[in-house]
Design an enzyme around this catalytic site. Structure first.
Site, PDB file in Angstrom:
ATOM      1  N   ASN A 118      -6.262   9.058   7.137  1.00 25.60           N
ATOM      2  CA  ASN A 118      -7.520   8.316   7.005  1.00 25.60           C
ATOM      3  C   ASN A 118      -7.208   6.828   6.796  1.00 25.60           C
ATOM      4  OD1 ASN A 118     -10.090   7.465   6.583  1.00 25.60           O
ATOM      5  ND2 ASN A 118     -10.376   8.481   4.608  1.00 25.60           N
ATOM      6  N   HIS A 122     -10.729  -0.219   1.204  1.00 23.60           N
ATOM      7  CA  HIS A 122     -10.584   0.887   2.161  1.00 23.60           C
ATOM      8  C   HIS A 122     -11.920   0.924   2.899  1.00 23.60           C
ATOM      9  CE1 HIS A 122      -9.702   5.312   3.127  1.00 23.60           C
ATOM     10  NE2 HIS A 122     -10.973   5.159   3.437  1.00 23.60           N
ATOM     11  N   HIS A 129       2.201  14.316   0.631  1.00 27.46           N
ATOM     12  CA  HIS A 129       1.399  15.486   0.245  1.00 27.46           C
ATOM     13  C   HIS A 129       2.300  16.705   0.312  1.00 27.46           C
ATOM     14  CE1 HIS A 129      -2.497  13.537   0.090  1.00 27.46           C
ATOM     15  NE2 HIS A 129      -2.332  13.030   1.296  1.00 27.46           N
ATOM     16  N   LEU A 134       2.218   6.660  -4.979  1.00 30.00           N
ATOM     17  CA  LEU A 134       3.392   7.245  -5.649  1.00 30.00           C
ATOM     18  C   LEU A 134       3.020   8.506  -6.435  1.00 30.00           C
ATOM     19  CD1 LEU A 134       5.309   4.028  -6.820  1.00 30.00           C
ATOM     20  CD2 LEU A 134       5.513   5.302  -4.670  1.00 30.00           C
ATOM     21  N   ASP A 157       0.899   2.608   3.683  1.00 32.69           N
ATOM     22  CA  ASP A 157      -0.003   3.692   3.254  1.00 32.69           C
ATOM     23  C   ASP A 157       0.798   4.990   3.084  1.00 32.69           C
ATOM     24  OD1 ASP A 157      -2.212   5.101   2.437  1.00 32.69           O
ATOM     25  OD2 ASP A 157      -3.295   4.961   4.328  1.00 32.69           O
ATOM     26  N   HIS A 170       0.823  -1.215   0.000  1.00 27.76           N
ATOM     27  CA  HIS A 170       0.000   0.000   0.000  1.00 27.76           C
ATOM     28  C   HIS A 170       0.856   1.265   0.000  1.00 27.76           C
ATOM     29  CE1 HIS A 170      -4.007   1.767   1.665  1.00 27.76           C
ATOM     30  NE2 HIS A 170      -3.321   2.706   1.043  1.00 27.76           N
TER      31      HIS A 170
HETATM   32  O1  DOR Z   1      -4.600   9.025   4.710  1.00 32.21           O
HETATM   33  C1  DOR Z   1      -4.856   8.604   3.600  1.00 32.21           C
HETATM   34  N1  DOR Z   1      -4.261   9.095   2.515  1.00 32.21           N
HETATM   35  N2  DOR Z   1      -5.753   7.622   3.471  1.00 32.21           N
HETATM   36  C2  DOR Z   1      -6.186   7.210   2.264  1.00 32.21           C
HETATM   37  O2  DOR Z   1      -7.008   6.330   2.218  1.00 32.21           O
HETATM   38  C3  DOR Z   1      -5.704   7.863   1.036  1.00 32.21           C
HETATM   39  C4  DOR Z   1      -4.382   8.455   1.250  1.00 32.21           C
HETATM   40  C5  DOR Z   1      -3.959   9.387   0.161  1.00 32.21           C
HETATM   41  O3  DOR Z   1      -4.127   9.098  -1.030  1.00 32.21           O
HETATM   42  O4  DOR Z   1      -3.403  10.450   0.479  1.00 32.21           O
HETATM   43 ZN    ZN Z   2      -7.007   4.014   2.343  1.00 33.80          ZN
END
Ligand code: DOR
Ligand code: ZN
Length: 433
Positions: A279, A180, A310, A62, A306, A59
């Site tokens: 999340n 999810h 960002h 990228l 995960d 998970h």
């Molecule tokens: O915290 C999260 N970020 N949970 C997700 O399910 C998606 C992910 C993201 O794409 O940033």
């Molecule tokens: Zn997720």
């Protein structure tokens, strides 16, 4: 192509007695003591270091195509190699969404060009992640990218009929649906785990039942369709009880936990720093304790990061506007050591199980997650179990720097990563060919 020999000297496989490991043509050629390599072969002195099979992450995000301001396949691959990973599964919530053969083949090809880690694209379950129309799972599975896992991650496949159809196709195609699990009707507007911290901070709550109920529903659907269901980022102790019952009933369900859900709790939110927004949300100390124990027991199968980079413009804002997610690839091993190895819940065999063997088994990768033995592919991670290091987001390979561990001292360090006999990272530096 002949891959030159690599000799790893005095390494301790799974923390056991020291041996030399000779690699040639991408496979483990010999294990013994006093081994010598051919002239010009790379040597790695691993005295005191632990040797594990290369890590597999089911998970990661990228961000390419479309989110290159936060991460690219190249920078994410560098982070993966530095974190000890030899294979990663890239989630499809890109722009365009990876819901067609064209996009998954692009991601796969770009990963191979970079060549630092095997990049397996995850295909979307529904067109555009909209949750209403099934994507062409078959054509993605049969494409050159050979997609073996499908997910709408970031969003839940909320419609039970769509989820049932997806599981039927998955069963026929021999692929996995990774859910999810979040009932969006219960989490609308949610900003933090529903509990005392969220109440005190005035943040709308994300109830644990939103996860647990979807997992219970999906286990029933997986039973009826005899399909393989994988549950992404389990965050609540209640969900563990659902998984335990489903596994006992013989349902084909596997589950992952993230490093941050093993170590961090919603107590971190009192700073209002959105670096902790994720999340599913960080939950309570009782949940992290249950998560660690379930991982040791095997009710939770794997650790998956995960990894969710960002860029600052999406993260350094007020809490409600910030995007959820945190970096994970370069800190995963250390967080697992702190959460589970140091407290005695997992030994190095256990680490290999949750970071390599089980993730490879779940997705049917035959060349990763294998035991350290003669004839096996040389996908390996060398770690220093005694090292301590201080986390700095700015020093990481990712373009974004959103690590929740900034300034923390963590135990255990990846010293080298080997992909099919080639060193991809060593002493904190990426080796790109
Ligand atoms: O915290 C999260 N970020 N949970 C997700 O399910 C998606 C992910 C993201 O794409 O940033
Ligand atoms: Zn997720």
């Amino acid at each position: 192509m002949l891959v030159p020999d690599l000799l790893i000297r005095n390494a301790r496989p799974y923390g056991e007695d020291a041996v030399d490991v000779l690699i040639g043509n991408g496979v483990i050629a010999e294990i013994g003591s006093g081994l010598t390599a051919s002239d010009g072969a790379e040597t790695l002195d691993a005295a005191g270091l632990v040797l594990l099979p290369g890590f597999v992450d089911l998970h990661v995000h990228l961000r390419e195509p479309g989110g290159e301001e936060s991460e690219t396949i190249e920078t994410g691959s560098r982070a993966a190699a530095l974190g000890g990973f030899t294979a990663v599964f890239a989630m499809p919530n890109t722009n365009p969404v990876a819901d067609t053969e064209v996009v998954v083949e692009h991601v796969h090809r770009r990963g191979a060009e970079v060549g630092l880690v095997d990049v397996h694209p995850v295909g979307a379950v529904t067109v555009g992640l909209e949750g209403t129309k099934l994507a062409e799972l078959g054509s993605m599975a049969r494409s050159r990218a050979q997609v073996r896992m499908f997910s709408d991650d970031g969003r839940c496949v909320n419609d039970p009929l769509i989820m049932r159809r997806a599981l039927e196709y998955a069963s026929a195609l021999g692929v996995v649906i990774a859910q999810h699990a979040e009932d969006h009707r219960l989490t609308a507007g949610a900003q933090a785990h529903e509990g005392v911290v969220a109440s005190r901070l005035g943040l709308a709550g994300w109830p644990a039942a939103a996860e647990e109920t979807i997992v219970a529903r999906d286990c029933a659907l997986a039973r009826d369709t005899d399909a393989a269901l994988h549950v992404c980022h389990v965050s609540s102790a209640h969900t563990i009880e659902v998984l335990r019952a489903a596994k006992a009933a013989g349902i084909r369900v596997s589950a992952e936990v993230t490093p941050h859900h093993l170590l961090l709790t919603d107590a971190a939110l009192t700073s209002y720093d959105p670096v902790h927004k994720v999340n599913p949300p960080l939950r309570t100390a009782a949940d992290t304790k249950a998560m660690r124990e379930a991982l040791a027991e095997g009710v939770l199968d794997v650790v998956a990061t995960d990894h969710a980079p960002h860029a600052a413009q999406y993260k350094d804002t007020e809490w409600a506007a910030a995007r959820p997610g945190m970096l994970g690839l370069q800190t995963a091993l250390s967080v697992l050591v702190a959460a589970c190895v140091e407290p005695g819940l997992l030994d190095w065999h256990g680490v290999a199980r949750v970071l390599s063997q089980r993730p490879a088994e779940i997705t049917g990768l035959s060349d990763h997650g294998r035991p350290i033995a003669v004839g096996e592919p040389a996908n390996l991670t060398v770690i220093d179990p005694d090292a301590q290091w201080t986390v700095r987001g700015a020093a990481m390979a990712s373009i974004a720097a959103n690590t929740p561990y900034e300034g923390m001292r963590l135990p255990g360090r990846v010293v080298a990563t080997v992909l099919r006999g080639r060193v991809t990272a060593r002493d904190g530096k990426v080796h790109q060919s």
